[in-house]
Design an enzyme around this catalytic site. Structure first.
Site, PDB file in Angstrom:
ATOM      1  N   SER A 411       0.832  -1.212   0.000  1.00 22.98           N
ATOM      2  CA  SER A 411       0.000   0.000   0.000  1.00 22.98           C
ATOM      3  C   SER A 411       0.859   1.253   0.000  1.00 22.98           C
ATOM      4  CB  SER A 411      -0.860   0.100   1.251  1.00 22.98           C
ATOM      5  OG  SER A 411      -1.189  -1.133   1.765  1.00 22.98           O
ATOM      6  N   HIS A 432      -2.075  -2.687  -6.751  1.00 23.16           N
ATOM      7  CA  HIS A 432      -2.598  -2.404  -5.414  1.00 23.16           C
ATOM      8  C   HIS A 432      -4.112  -2.620  -5.391  1.00 23.16           C
ATOM      9  CE1 HIS A 432      -3.284   0.833  -2.088  1.00 23.16           C
ATOM     10  NE2 HIS A 432      -3.322  -0.375  -1.607  1.00 23.16           N
ATOM     11  N   GLU A 444      -5.299  -0.214  -8.368  1.00 26.26           N
ATOM     12  CA  GLU A 444      -4.366   0.885  -8.602  1.00 26.26           C
ATOM     13  C   GLU A 444      -3.061   0.284  -9.124  1.00 26.26           C
ATOM     14  OE1 GLU A 444      -2.991   4.835  -6.140  1.00 26.26           O
ATOM     15  OE2 GLU A 444      -2.978   2.960  -5.037  1.00 26.26           O
ATOM     16  N   ASN A 482      -4.180   6.193  -1.618  1.00 32.46           N
ATOM     17  CA  ASN A 482      -4.002   6.367  -0.170  1.00 32.46           C
ATOM     18  C   ASN A 482      -3.363   7.700   0.189  1.00 32.46           C
ATOM     19  OD1 ASN A 482      -5.270   4.028   0.549  1.00 32.46           O
ATOM     20  ND2 ASN A 482      -3.402   2.807   0.614  1.00 32.46           N
TER      21      ASN A 482
HETATM   22  N1  LIG Z   1      -5.323  -4.998   4.651  1.00 36.53           N
HETATM   23  C1  LIG Z   1      -5.568  -4.029   3.819  1.00 36.53           C
HETATM   24  O1  LIG Z   1      -6.576  -3.311   3.936  1.00 36.53           O
HETATM   25  C2  LIG Z   1      -4.644  -3.773   2.665  1.00 36.53           C
HETATM   26  C3  LIG Z   1      -5.111  -3.083   1.555  1.00 36.53           C
HETATM   27  C4  LIG Z   1      -4.266  -2.901   0.457  1.00 36.53           C
HETATM   28  C5  LIG Z   1      -2.980  -3.391   0.484  1.00 36.53           C
HETATM   29  N2  LIG Z   1      -2.540  -4.054   1.599  1.00 36.53           N
HETATM   30  C6  LIG Z   1      -1.167  -4.578   1.566  1.00 36.53           C
HETATM   31  O2  LIG Z   1      -1.236  -5.969   1.298  1.00 36.53           O
HETATM   32  C7  LIG Z   1      -0.152  -6.635   1.931  1.00 36.53           C
HETATM   33  C8  LIG Z   1      -0.698  -7.735   2.808  1.00 36.53           C
HETATM   34  O3  LIG Z   1      -1.559  -7.184   3.780  1.00 36.53           O
HETATM   35  P1  LIG Z   1      -2.596  -8.074   4.585  1.00 36.53           P
HETATM   36  O4  LIG Z   1      -3.517  -7.130   5.251  1.00 36.53           O
HETATM   37  O5  LIG Z   1      -3.144  -9.128   3.700  1.00 36.53           O
HETATM   38  O6  LIG Z   1      -1.648  -8.736   5.666  1.00 36.53           O
HETATM   39  P2  LIG Z   1      -1.930 -10.061   6.522  1.00 36.53           P
HETATM   40  O7  LIG Z   1      -1.136  -9.899   7.741  1.00 36.53           O
HETATM   41  O8  LIG Z   1      -3.379 -10.342   6.624  1.00 36.53           O
HETATM   42  O9  LIG Z   1      -1.305 -11.206   5.628  1.00 36.53           O
HETATM   43  C9  LIG Z   1       0.060 -11.343   5.373  1.00 36.53           C
HETATM   44  C10 LIG Z   1       0.335 -12.817   5.108  1.00 36.53           C
HETATM   45  O10 LIG Z   1       1.607 -12.957   4.537  1.00 36.53           O
HETATM   46  C11 LIG Z   1       2.207 -14.136   5.074  1.00 36.53           C
HETATM   47  N3  LIG Z   1       3.658 -14.008   4.960  1.00 36.53           N
HETATM   48  C12 LIG Z   1       4.480 -13.233   5.683  1.00 36.53           C
HETATM   49  N4  LIG Z   1       5.749 -13.379   5.258  1.00 36.53           N
HETATM   50  C13 LIG Z   1       5.725 -14.259   4.264  1.00 36.53           C
HETATM   51  C14 LIG Z   1       6.711 -14.829   3.427  1.00 36.53           C
HETATM   52  N5  LIG Z   1       7.991 -14.490   3.541  1.00 36.53           N
HETATM   53  N6  LIG Z   1       6.338 -15.716   2.498  1.00 36.53           N
HETATM   54  C15 LIG Z   1       5.044 -16.055   2.362  1.00 36.53           C
HETATM   55  N7  LIG Z   1       4.068 -15.558   3.128  1.00 36.53           N
HETATM   56  C16 LIG Z   1       4.401 -14.674   4.059  1.00 36.53           C
HETATM   57  C17 LIG Z   1       1.735 -14.188   6.496  1.00 36.53           C
HETATM   58  O11 LIG Z   1       1.812 -15.505   7.011  1.00 36.53           O
HETATM   59  C18 LIG Z   1       0.296 -13.684   6.348  1.00 36.53           C
HETATM   60  O12 LIG Z   1      -0.610 -14.738   6.147  1.00 36.53           O
HETATM   61  C19 LIG Z   1       0.620  -5.560   2.677  1.00 36.53           C
HETATM   62  O13 LIG Z   1       1.679  -5.134   1.860  1.00 36.53           O
HETATM   63  C20 LIG Z   1      -0.403  -4.468   2.860  1.00 36.53           C
HETATM   64  O14 LIG Z   1       0.169  -3.196   2.992  1.00 36.53           O
HETATM   65  C21 LIG Z   1      -3.348  -4.268   2.674  1.00 36.53           C
END
Ligand SMILES: NC(=O)c1ccc[n+]([C@@H]2O[C@H](COP(=O)([O-])OP(=O)(O)OC[C@H]3O[C@@H](n4cnc5c(N)ncnc54)[C@H](O)[C@@H]3O)[C@@H](O)[C@H]2O)c1
Length: 698
Positions: A411, A432, A444, A482
């Site tokens: 993000s 994104h 995005e 964002n």
């Molecule tokens: N949550 C949101 O609203 C949102 C929106 C847009 C973008 N994002 C972005 O998306 C990404 C993920 O966010 P999220 O909310 O899904 O996080 P999350 O914590 O729900 O999920 C992350 C997952 O990645 C796994 N993981 C961590 N390290 C790893 C690795 N080395 N290899 C494989 N898997 C691994 C973890 O086990 C976990 O299941 C981030 O970069 C975040 O900024 C999040």
């Protein structure tokens, strides 16, 4: 003969073919050409019936949206009514789309045949108008007012098999052989009299006489979603007219109700939004004919909130996807969550139960990089931590096949830093998604310094294939969406600190047209995640981060939002309505006191303008930096990523069309003096105000 329409005889059947690519819109010249062909068929004694068909990939996909509301020629006004009243039968042969004016034309033919992949509908309401070519009068006569209301007020596309069940389509024709099937159908019905004319039917209208409450019931049903709008209500009035007036009077009433809204603000904003979304994928240095990677398989790294949702996006359109996690436990959890999401959709009735195993079968859980090497695209969606992401990109560079797209769902983090870990920075890009990824419409696309045109074009195409609305921007902290949203969030809290309460801010934004107020959204998402981010930032970047003492205090009292029954609002068991809570007022008052702020009454107008103008100013800076291509791209992102009301066009359209840039500039200057540094107007706004230009001119 107009060169947009061709007339040929196939034995005793006159075939009228429309050739107005790409989608045979009813542009000037098309109705005239059809009319002339109809006359030719009528004069020819050897012709017993006619077929109206579209050349190329569609029947008539609609009116030419650029000409909607423009004055029509006398022939364009009358050709459909005259076709209906002719005494030789006309068969409309439909493939691709028969939408809006296209379906209205088909309803004036005597019969309709379609291939199963065709779609029909009256989507005018989606651009703030109504079907003004008789659609609101004829469709109720054909399918009954209840079903007609559903189709006209939602504007949804109806697949041909469903249209056949509804009685809109008389017969389905084999895919790829429509013309022959339609000619055969025309030969079969050529001698049947009297001709079935939709406008002369009235048996289905009885439904409204038996149950006159259907119109008020529909008004009630749409009240929340259609608040502040006119077109959906005028659509209902039209169908009501169809049920209480003879056809000619009903058509006149339809015209009146159409004229009432055709030049309105709602129409202007909705048409703008339509074109803004089309424009958003035109990138100056990425020509239309840029070669694209065909994406037939995908991989996602991380099966958390976002990774799981992204995997669902692929499975939903039939693209097999491998989901990679760090260990079996995380993988099992991610897969279970996806399954439960699908099951919820089945319960809600939006997904067929049989689709669940099909979609689950497309998502393959894996634990090692070798299993994903062959995917056409990989999307990284692990924790928001640059070091972890950099490590993953180095691994992807080693394992992914040549030509694969290496994407990140970050993000905020630097796409170029991830690209630098690979020997193929041209293939690296940000894709994104917004949360929940399987629901939110926005994708995005973030281009890095070295991202190739082909990678950008392929990502745009992928977004479309996943049924997303795509916006493109450059690489900066928070990217376009964002980064423009953050000032809004800061201002939300500043308003509370100065004198407003969550219920006032939420009411202002709900009344403006958002589906929910921003504090209620916070409660829905949970206040603990941003709390944790603030705690981390306070340690990592104590000077750069903005404290949020109100939210901190709520979280520290265990008020995490809906999930704990209390956040900015109070929630009752089994009820998602946010109720104002005097305790929250107490917490806010205390914070104001601690900050030495004397609370004051804040007008609703100030609430709205402070929230939106802070973001407008940031968007202007992004435009100035060249990270966004045009102000309408900001609108596309706000409409599809943040629930900005579509009938207000978008953030920048709103600023241009309500306040106007000079007033925006004056207000920012005034607040800069009053509230300080962050309100300093961007140079772009100052320049536009001086030169009398609008954001839309940028
Ligand atoms: N949550 C949101 O609203 C949102 C929106 C847009 C973008 N994002 C972005 O998306 C990404 C993920 O966010 P999220 O909310 O899904 O996080 P999350 O914590 O729900 O999920 C992350 C997952 O990645 C796994 N993981 C961590 N390290 C790893 C690795 N080395 N290899 C494989 N898997 C691994 C973890 O086990 C976990 O299941 C981030 O970069 C975040 O900024 C999040």
């Amino acid at each position: 003969m107009s060169d947009l329409v061709d007339y040929q005889k196939h034995g005793a059947v006159g075939v009228i073919t429309i050739n107005n690519p790409p989608v045979n819109a009813l542009s000037p010249g098309v109705p005239e050409g059809i009319y002339e062909s109809l006359q030719q068929g009528m004069k020819d004694d050897d012709v017993k019936a006619m077929v109206l068909i579209g050349g190329g990939r569609s029947f008539i996909a609609g009116a030419d949206i650029k000409h909607v509301g423009a004055k029509k020629s006398p022939i364009a006004m009358k050709w459909r009514d005259e076709m209906e009243m002719m005494d030789k039968p006309v068969v409309a042969a439909i493939h691709g789309f028969a939408l809006g004016g296209g379906l209205e034309s088909a309803l004036c033919a005597h019969y309709r045949v379609a291939v199963p992949s065709a779609k029909v509908g009256l989507p005018e309401v989606l651009i703030g108008i109504l079907p003004g070519g008789g659609g609101t009068q004829r469709l109720p006569r054909l399918v009954g007012p209840k079903k007609a209301l559903d189709l006209i007020v939602t504007g949804r596309h109806v697949p041909a098999p469903e249209a056949k069940d509804l009685g809109i389509i008389d017969d389905l024709a084999p895919e790829g052989d429509l013309l022959n099937a339609a000619v055969a159908y025309a030969e079969k019905i050529a001698d049947i009299r009297p001709l079935p004319r939709v406008g002369e039917r009235d048996e289905k209208l009885q439904e409204a006489k038996d149950d006159p409450g259907i119109f008020d019931a529909m008004r009630k049903k749409i009240a929340r979603k259609a608040r502040n709008q006119v077109a959906p209500y005028n659509c209902i009035k039209c169908v009501e007219a169809a049920c209480s007036m003879p056809l000619r009077e009903g058509l006149a009433r339809e015209r009146e109700l159409f004229d009432e809204i055709r030049e309105g603000e709602e129409t202007k904003a909705l048409k703008y939004a339509f074109f803004a979304e089309r424009e958003a994928t035109k990138i100056p240095d990425v020509p239309r004919d840029t070669p694209v990677t065909k994406i037939e398989s995908a991989a996602v790294i991380g099966a958390g909130t976002m990774g799981g949702g992204i995997a669902m996006c692929f499975a939903n359109v039939g693209i097999p996807v491998k989901l990679l996690e760090i260990d079996q436990g995380a993988l099992d959890k991610g897969i279970a969550k996806i399954k439960s999401n699908y099951e919820v959709s089945v319960k809600r009735g939006s997904l067929d139960a049989a689709a669940v195993p099909e979609r689950m079968a497309l998502i393959e859980p894996v634990l090692d990089y070798d299993s994903i090497g062959n995917a056409d695209i990989v999307i990284e969606a692990v924790f928001e931590n640059l070091d972890v992401k950099k490590e993953i990109f180095a691994k992807l560079d080693e394992t992914m096949k040549d030509g694969a797209i290496l994407a990140s769902n970050t993000s905020t983090l630097d796409i170029d830093a991830m690209a630098a870990m690979t020997k193929r920075p041209g293939d690296v890009i940000g894709t994104h998604f917004f949360s929940p990824a399987n629901v939110m419409k926005l994708l995005e696309v973030v281009r890095g310094e070295k991202t190739d045109a082909a990678t950008i074009a392929s990502s745009i195409k992928l977004g479309r294939a996943l049924n997303k609305v795509v916006g493109v921007c450059g690489n900066c902290d928070g990217f376009l969406a964002n980064r423009t949203r953050i000032p809004f969030k800061i201002e939300m809290m500043a308003l509370l600190e100065e004198g407003a309460l969550p219920e006032q801010v939420d009411k202002v934004m709900y009344d403006f047209g958002y589906p929910m107020g921003p504090f209620a959204v916070g409660d829905l998402a949970g206040l603990d995640i941003s709390y944790a981010t603030r705690q981390r930032r306070a340690k990592e970047d104590p000077e750069g981060y903005r404290p949020d003492p109100i939210s901190d205090a709520l979280v520290e009292e265990g008020r995490l939002g809906q999930k704990t029954g209390a956040g900015y609002f109070l929630y009752k068991e089994g009820d998602r309505t946010p109720y104002p809570d005097p305790k929250v007022k107490g917490i806010i008052d205390a914070v104001s006191r601690q900050m030495g702020v004397e609370r004051r009454e804040i007008s609703d107008e100030e609430v709205l303008n402070r929230l939106l103008l802070s973001s407008v100013n940031e968007a202007a800076k992004i435009l100035e930096e060249g990270i966004a291509y045009r102000s309408s791209d900001v609108d596309v992102m706000w409409l599809n990523g943040f629930g900005f009301p579509r009938y207000r066009g978008g953030l920048m359209f709103w600023a241009d069309n309500t306040l106007g840039v000079p007033k925006v500039y004056d207000t920012l200057c005034e607040w800069h003096e009053k509230y300080g540094g962050h309100w300093k107007p961007s140079n772009l706004i100052a320049d536009l105000a001086k030169s009398g230009k609008a954001f839309s001119d940028v």
